[in-house]
Design a protein around this motif. Structure first.
Motif, PDB file in Angstrom:
ATOM      1  N   ALA A  11       0.840  -1.205   0.000  1.00 55.57           N
ATOM      2  CA  ALA A  11       0.000   0.000   0.000  1.00 55.57           C
ATOM      3  C   ALA A  11       0.877   1.257   0.000  1.00 55.57           C
ATOM      4  CB  ALA A  11      -0.928  -0.002   1.207  1.00 55.57           C
ATOM      5  N   VAL A  12       1.994   1.186   0.720  1.00 52.98           N
ATOM      6  CA  VAL A  12       2.926   2.314   0.754  1.00 52.98           C
ATOM      7  C   VAL A  12       3.625   2.454  -0.599  1.00 52.98           C
ATOM      8  CG1 VAL A  12       4.955   3.310   1.879  1.00 52.98           C
ATOM      9  CG2 VAL A  12       3.298   2.006   3.231  1.00 52.98           C
ATOM     10  N   SER A  13       4.071   1.321  -1.116  1.00 49.42           N
ATOM     11  CA  SER A  13       4.758   1.317  -2.407  1.00 49.42           C
ATOM     12  C   SER A  13       3.848   1.879  -3.511  1.00 49.42           C
ATOM     13  CB  SER A  13       5.203  -0.107  -2.718  1.00 49.42           C
ATOM     14  OG  SER A  13       5.673  -0.217  -4.018  1.00 49.42           O
ATOM     15  N   ASP A  14       2.579   1.488  -3.471  1.00 45.14           N
ATOM     16  CA  ASP A  14       1.625   1.995  -4.461  1.00 45.14           C
ATOM     17  C   ASP A  14       1.410   3.492  -4.284  1.00 45.14           C
ATOM     18  OD1 ASP A  14      -0.246   1.503  -6.604  1.00 45.14           O
ATOM     19  OD2 ASP A  14      -1.820   1.973  -5.149  1.00 45.14           O
ATOM     20  N   PHE A  15       1.346   3.934  -3.032  1.00 45.91           N
ATOM     21  CA  PHE A  15       1.192   5.364  -2.747  1.00 45.91           C
ATOM     22  C   PHE A  15       2.381   6.157  -3.302  1.00 45.91           C
ATOM     23  CE2 PHE A  15       2.262   8.899   0.121  1.00 45.91           C
ATOM     24  CZ  PHE A  15       1.166   9.705  -0.105  1.00 45.91           C
ATOM     25  N   THR A  16       3.593   5.639  -3.129  1.00 50.88           N
ATOM     26  CA  THR A  16       4.800   6.299  -3.652  1.00 50.88           C
ATOM     27  C   THR A  16       4.700   6.472  -5.170  1.00 50.88           C
ATOM     28  OG1 THR A  16       6.135   5.301  -1.892  1.00 50.88           O
ATOM     29  CG2 THR A  16       7.326   6.175  -3.785  1.00 50.88           C
ATOM     30  N   SER A  17       4.291   5.402  -5.851  1.00 48.39           N
ATOM     31  CA  SER A  17       4.109   5.472  -7.308  1.00 48.39           C
ATOM     32  C   SER A  17       3.097   6.544  -7.688  1.00 48.39           C
ATOM     33  CB  SER A  17       3.572   4.144  -7.855  1.00 48.39           C
ATOM     34  OG  SER A  17       4.604   3.235  -8.047  1.00 48.39           O
ATOM     35  N   GLN A  18       1.968   6.533  -7.000  1.00 56.08           N
ATOM     36  CA  GLN A  18       0.889   7.464  -7.341  1.00 56.08           C
ATOM     37  C   GLN A  18       1.315   8.906  -7.096  1.00 56.08           C
ATOM     38  OE1 GLN A  18      -1.787   6.714  -8.879  1.00 56.08           O
ATOM     39  NE2 GLN A  18      -2.111   4.527  -8.533  1.00 56.08           N
ATOM     40  N   LEU A  19       2.034   9.119  -5.998  1.00 53.71           N
ATOM     41  CA  LEU A  19       2.488  10.463  -5.662  1.00 53.71           C
ATOM     42  C   LEU A  19       3.505  10.940  -6.705  1.00 53.71           C
ATOM     43  CD1 LEU A  19       2.024  12.577  -3.492  1.00 53.71           C
ATOM     44  CD2 LEU A  19       3.890  11.588  -2.169  1.00 53.71           C
ATOM     45  N   MET A  20       4.385  10.039  -7.085  1.00 49.36           N
ATOM     46  CA  MET A  20       5.386  10.405  -8.082  1.00 49.36           C
ATOM     47  C   MET A  20       4.714  10.687  -9.426  1.00 49.36           C
ATOM     48  SD  MET A  20       9.088   8.841  -8.309  1.00 49.36           S
ATOM     49  CE  MET A  20       8.479   7.220  -8.672  1.00 49.36           C
ATOM     50  N   ALA A  21       3.723   9.878  -9.778  1.00 51.20           N
ATOM     51  CA  ALA A  21       2.982  10.099 -11.023  1.00 51.20           C
ATOM     52  C   ALA A  21       2.309  11.466 -11.012  1.00 51.20           C
ATOM     53  CB  ALA A  21       1.947   8.995 -11.222  1.00 51.20           C
ATOM     54  N   SER A  22       1.809  11.838  -9.862  1.00 53.20           N
ATOM     55  CA  SER A  22       1.122  13.114  -9.731  1.00 53.20           C
ATOM     56  C   SER A  22       2.103  14.281  -9.901  1.00 53.20           C
ATOM     57  CB  SER A  22       0.443  13.141  -8.364  1.00 53.20           C
ATOM     58  OG  SER A  22      -0.053  14.404  -8.092  1.00 53.20           O
ATOM     59  N   ARG A  23       3.279  14.174  -9.282  1.00 54.13           N
ATOM     60  CA  ARG A  23       4.294  15.237  -9.435  1.00 54.13           C
ATOM     61  C   ARG A  23       4.831  15.262 -10.862  1.00 54.13           C
ATOM     62  NH1 ARG A  23       1.825  16.501  -5.570  1.00 54.13           N
ATOM     63  NH2 ARG A  23       2.520  16.114  -3.446  1.00 54.13           N
ATOM     64  N   PHE A  24       4.958  14.089 -11.447  1.00 49.14           N
ATOM     65  CA  PHE A  24       5.389  13.974 -12.849  1.00 49.14           C
ATOM     66  C   PHE A  24       4.409  14.757 -13.732  1.00 49.14           C
ATOM     67  CE2 PHE A  24       7.586  10.477 -15.599  1.00 49.14           C
ATOM     68  CZ  PHE A  24       7.955  11.423 -16.526  1.00 49.14           C
TER      69      PHE A  24
ATOM     70  N   MET B 111       5.168  17.932 -16.119  1.00 53.93           N
ATOM     71  CA  MET B 111       4.863  17.904 -17.557  1.00 53.93           C
ATOM     72  C   MET B 111       4.020  19.118 -17.939  1.00 53.93           C
ATOM     73  SD  MET B 111       6.464  15.471 -18.929  1.00 53.93           S
ATOM     74  CE  MET B 111       5.713  15.588 -20.547  1.00 53.93           C
ATOM     75  N   TRP B 112       3.143  19.525 -17.031  1.00 54.19           N
ATOM     76  CA  TRP B 112       2.321  20.705 -17.293  1.00 54.19           C
ATOM     77  C   TRP B 112       3.222  21.932 -17.457  1.00 54.19           C
ATOM     78  CZ3 TRP B 112       1.213  25.491 -15.247  1.00 54.19           C
ATOM     79  CH2 TRP B 112       0.069  26.121 -15.756  1.00 54.19           C
ATOM     80  N   VAL B 113       4.194  22.093 -16.549  1.00 53.54           N
ATOM     81  CA  VAL B 113       5.133  23.218 -16.628  1.00 53.54           C
ATOM     82  C   VAL B 113       5.910  23.160 -17.936  1.00 53.54           C
ATOM     83  CG1 VAL B 113       7.206  24.266 -15.620  1.00 53.54           C
ATOM     84  CG2 VAL B 113       5.387  23.437 -14.125  1.00 53.54           C
ATOM     85  N   MET B 114       6.347  21.937 -18.282  1.00 53.00           N
ATOM     86  CA  MET B 114       7.133  21.767 -19.507  1.00 53.00           C
ATOM     87  C   MET B 114       6.304  22.164 -20.737  1.00 53.00           C
ATOM     88  SD  MET B 114       9.844  19.172 -20.396  1.00 53.00           S
ATOM     89  CE  MET B 114      10.147  18.321 -21.919  1.00 53.00           C
ATOM     90  N   GLU B 115       5.050  21.740 -20.768  1.00 53.52           N
ATOM     91  CA  GLU B 115       4.188  22.108 -21.900  1.00 53.52           C
ATOM     92  C   GLU B 115       3.980  23.616 -21.958  1.00 53.52           C
ATOM     93  OE1 GLU B 115       0.707  19.603 -21.725  1.00 53.52           O
ATOM     94  OE2 GLU B 115       1.891  17.807 -22.098  1.00 53.52           O
ATOM     95  N   GLN B 116       3.815  24.229 -20.777  1.00 54.16           N
ATOM     96  CA  GLN B 116       3.682  25.684 -20.716  1.00 54.16           C
ATOM     97  C   GLN B 116       4.910  26.370 -21.305  1.00 54.16           C
ATOM     98  OE1 GLN B 116       1.249  27.862 -19.146  1.00 54.16           O
ATOM     99  NE2 GLN B 116       0.018  26.067 -19.535  1.00 54.16           N
ATOM    100  N   VAL B 117       6.088  25.939 -20.850  1.00 52.60           N
ATOM    101  CA  VAL B 117       7.331  26.568 -21.277  1.00 52.60           C
ATOM    102  C   VAL B 117       7.522  26.406 -22.780  1.00 52.60           C
ATOM    103  CG1 VAL B 117       9.847  26.374 -21.145  1.00 52.60           C
ATOM    104  CG2 VAL B 117       8.492  26.347 -19.055  1.00 52.60           C
TER     105      VAL B 117
END
Lengths: 228, 228
Positions: free
Chosen positions: A130-143, A147-153
């Motif tokens: 459950a922790v490992s899955d949370f880490t993935s999800q959190l990283m995906a969210s920051r990713f 990507m949003w910033v990159m598209e903006q730039v």
């Protein structure tokens, strides 16, 4: 620093903010509560500087953080901001061997956090799915944020980005009067101060903002909204 | 498509390329081998288009993939490339609810893959911590690739980036003669064709390359290396 017993308020915050709390074993819960450290960071304090240290998972009780990167020549760009109940994973990035970029985190307001040491979080991450899955999800969210910033730039013109930044900053501050320097805006946007000043003066000539020393006042939100 | 029994070669490839193979239960191994689908994609074929479909985890046996994003107006930038024994995770990104950006994947060479359906990989990811950890590590690795591109775009001048691109492309192709259009380079770099052409002409005037129709020949690698 020595472990401190968490008070009721901090314990209840832990349970709210960690979606995997109920999936931890009693022993794992105890490890977290025994090691979690309440800390207060003052406004403008550096919380994480690249690979210099690795504070651990930061659970934001209240406050405001800016997460950014910085070039060799000192140019910055803000990747995202964190607010109440957000969790900063990159302050524990040393536990992820494939992260080879340097992230910086600083406070924009006085910020109260609960800090879970990297070694503790890493242990949970290695043993509890459950922790490992949370880490993935959190990283995906920051990713996704990055990507949003990159598209903006890459894909959005500077006037649109600046209008968007002013409107967002106004929403964060809850005010039409922004106390922020052109230099600070440049650091958020990965731009240069001169470029920001030039565009702000154009916005002023169009009646969208008024400028005074260290302050920008939004005068025509509709026009700014239309621009973004 | 119906499940096919994997031949020995594909089975041995699976075991080599999936670092968590030995951590799977016999039943999980069987699910993977029963569902993995060998596929050949021709050069220039689209393998993944944003949220349109979700092919699954793509294990590259041989070939070359380009992973990129695309703006509303059609402007592109290459995020990274994948080669033999690489694994494409974003073709299974629909299983990660926090990924809300559109990634595109296309082949640059004829490419042989083993495709593990998203539903199968997701099931493993939810139940086996070695798989879940692998997903995190793979995502962290791609995140690092993307941050590198972002830093390049933000902090590095265009002449350096172009020199670097030509040298990398030459290493990939194993030749000093690159068969590539200025338009294609622009798509890799998130730039416009005119900008690429102008800089290539400057490189030619400095004796670093020679240009002919659809071809660029590196003439002075040392000078290019110095620039990057």
């Amino acid at each position: 620093m020595a472990a401190t017993a968490l008070n009721e308020e901090n314990l209840s915050f832990l349970k709210t903010v960690l979606p995997f709390w109920e999936k931890l074993t009693p022993a794992q819960k105890r490890t977290v509560t025994d090691s979690a450290l309440p800390r207060v960071y003052y406004r403008g304090e550096s919380m994480h500087r690249g690979s210099e240290h690795c504070a651990g998972l930061l659970l934001v009780k209240s406050g405001q953080l800016r997460v950014y990167i910085i070039s060799e020549s000192g140019k910055e760009i803000t990747l995202y901001r964190l607010f109440d109940n957000d969790i900063c994973i990159f302050s524990a990035s040393c536990m992820m061997k494939n992260i080879n970029f340097d992230i910086y985190v600083e406070t924009e307001q006085e910020t109260q956090v609960l800090q879970i040491p990297t070694v503790v979080y890493n242990q949970l991450n290695q043993t509890n799915i459950a922790v490992s899955d949370f880490t993935s999800q959190l990283m995906a969210s920051r990713f996704s944020d990055v990507m949003w910033v990159m598209e903006q730039v890459l894909f959005t013109s500077f006037d649109k980005r600046l209008a968007l930044f002013l409107l967002e900053q106004s929403a964060i501050d809850g005010s039409d009067r922004l106390t922020i320097t052109h230099e600070a805006i440049a650091k958020h946007m990965g731009s240069a101060r001169e470029v920001v000043t030039r565009m702000l003066k154009y916005f002023q000539s169009e009646g969208m903002v008024t400028l005074s020393r260290g302050e920008i006042t939004l005068k025509d939100r509709k026009k700014l909204e239309k621009l973004k």
